[in-house]
Write an enzyme that holds these catalytic residues in place. Structure first.
Site, PDB file in Angstrom:
ATOM      1  N   ASP A  33       0.828  -1.207   0.000  1.00 19.81           N
ATOM      2  CA  ASP A  33       0.000   0.000   0.000  1.00 19.81           C
ATOM      3  C   ASP A  33       0.862   1.257   0.000  1.00 19.81           C
ATOM      4  O   ASP A  33       1.939   1.282   0.602  1.00 19.81           O
ATOM      5  CB  ASP A  33      -0.902  -0.004   1.245  1.00 19.81           C
ATOM      6  CG  ASP A  33      -2.080   0.941   1.115  1.00 19.81           C
ATOM      7  OD1 ASP A  33      -2.367   1.388  -0.021  1.00 19.81           O
ATOM      8  OD2 ASP A  33      -2.716   1.249   2.134  1.00 19.81           O
ATOM      9  N   ASN A  81      -9.848  -2.420  -7.313  1.00 20.65           N
ATOM     10  CA  ASN A  81      -9.036  -1.525  -8.136  1.00 20.65           C
ATOM     11  C   ASN A  81      -9.615  -1.308  -9.532  1.00 20.65           C
ATOM     12  O   ASN A  81      -9.240  -0.346 -10.222  1.00 20.65           O
ATOM     13  CB  ASN A  81      -7.610  -2.063  -8.271  1.00 20.65           C
ATOM     14  CG  ASN A  81      -6.815  -1.984  -6.986  1.00 20.65           C
ATOM     15  OD1 ASN A  81      -5.893  -2.753  -6.768  1.00 20.65           O
ATOM     16  ND2 ASN A  81      -7.184  -1.063  -6.099  1.00 20.65           N
TER      17      ASN A  81
END
Length: 327
Positions: A33, A81
């Site tokens: 991340d 995503n």
């Protein structure tokens, strides 16, 4: 001078951590991340953040092999995503294609026997990414020294949902009896090739959540979890070693807890159960503080049915699936 001193201290700390590592986890899973936030902070494009993050991935692969990790899973592209702007995803897909081909052709991958596998709903990815996955998997299929799983179009909830639907269809068709559904039945229907149980999850970028990542393989194994603040492109070997240390502390706590529970239950068990409990106590006895360790004579007394009450202390490390390191 301050920069030189900082580097010396940092290097000394890294060496100290490396010496403290006494047993590596078998399977490490990483939530990478912070690539985009790193890029914004640095005044760069999002694609630059992903590209620098890919360089971190290569270093982590080497660090895993250095300490004895046998399997690494990278959360590279989630099902969520797909909701990002198309231009962002297209740039990431291009990078994935480049890196998959680069990894599949790299000498170090072949010299170290790295098997590259993709897990996820691969059919949702663009054809060029699917082709790159096929190329990398085919080039490394025969290797078994180290496994690199790349989670693409992956969602843990979706994975379990599809496995459940598949089982339900077979039961409805009469091809599977409900009583025959076991752990292996579910695992055979999860994404891709079999994945080992996860021992340690690492998440960078500061968020303290596991984001639907490998729920079957991590939660069932009570994996240790290490959250750290650096964005993925900034993730260092010191951060990695601190994650390994978190696993070791969690593992030691688990062993103590198993031994204490077995000791506490020994006196109340029937003879068939006693054999298993004594086996657990013998196996994990050395994990207990010296004053709590039963002797062989103690175990023999318990074997004859003498219900001696054993004091049990509370453990600060019992059963917490989400070990956190705040520093």
């Amino acid at each position: 001078m301050s920069g030189w001193f900082h580097r010396r201290v940092y290097s000394a700390y890294e060496q100290l951590l490396a010496r403290e590592i006494d047993g590596a986890p078998t399977h490490v899973a990483v939530i990478q991340d912070g690539n985009r936030r790193y890029a914004r902070q640095s005044g760069k494009e999002a694609s630059d953040g992903h590209r620098e993050g890919a360089e971190t991935t290569e270093r982590v692969l080497e660090w895993c092999q250095d300490v004895g990790v046998e399997e690494l899973t990278l959360y590279t592209f989630s099902t969520e995503n797909f909701d990002r702007p198309p231009e962002q995803n297209e740039a990431l897909f291009d990078l994935l294609c480049d890196k998959l081909h680069e990894f599949a052709d790299a000498d170090r991958v072949h010299e170290n026997g790295v098997c590259i596998r993709a897990i996820g709903d691969i059919d949702r990815l663009p054809p060029r990414v699917q082709d790159a996955i096929d190329y990398a998997q085919e080039r490394t299929r025969e290797y078994d020294n180290f496994v690199l799983n790349i989670a693409l179009a992956y969602g843990g909830r979706s994975e379990l949902l599809e496995a459940t639907r598949s089982i339900a269809r077979d039961v409805e068709a009469g091809d599977l009896e409900p009583a025959d559904v076991d752990v292996e039945t579910v695992e055979r229907r999860l994404y891709g090739e079999p994945v080992r149980d996860v021992d340690l999850i690492i998440r960078t970028g500061g968020d303290e959540r596991t984001s639907n990542f490998l729920p079957w393989h991590a939660n069932g194994n009570e994996a240790a979890v290490f959250f750290c603040t650096p964005y993925w492109p900034e993730f260092s070997r010191v951060d990695f070693l601190r994650g390994i240390r978190t696993y070791e502390h969690r593992e030691a706590s688990w062993r103590r807890t198993r031994a204490r529970r077995a000791l506490a239950l020994l006196g109340a068990m029937s003879e068939p159960e006693l054999a298993d409990a004594r086996s657990i106590v013998s196996r994990f006895r050395d994990s207990l503080p010296t004053g709590e360790r039963p002797t062989e004579d103690d175990l023999g007394t318990l074997e004859t049915g003498d219900e001696t009450e054993t004091p049990v202390e509370d453990s600060n490390g019992t059963g917490n699936n989400n070990s956190r390191i705040a520093d």
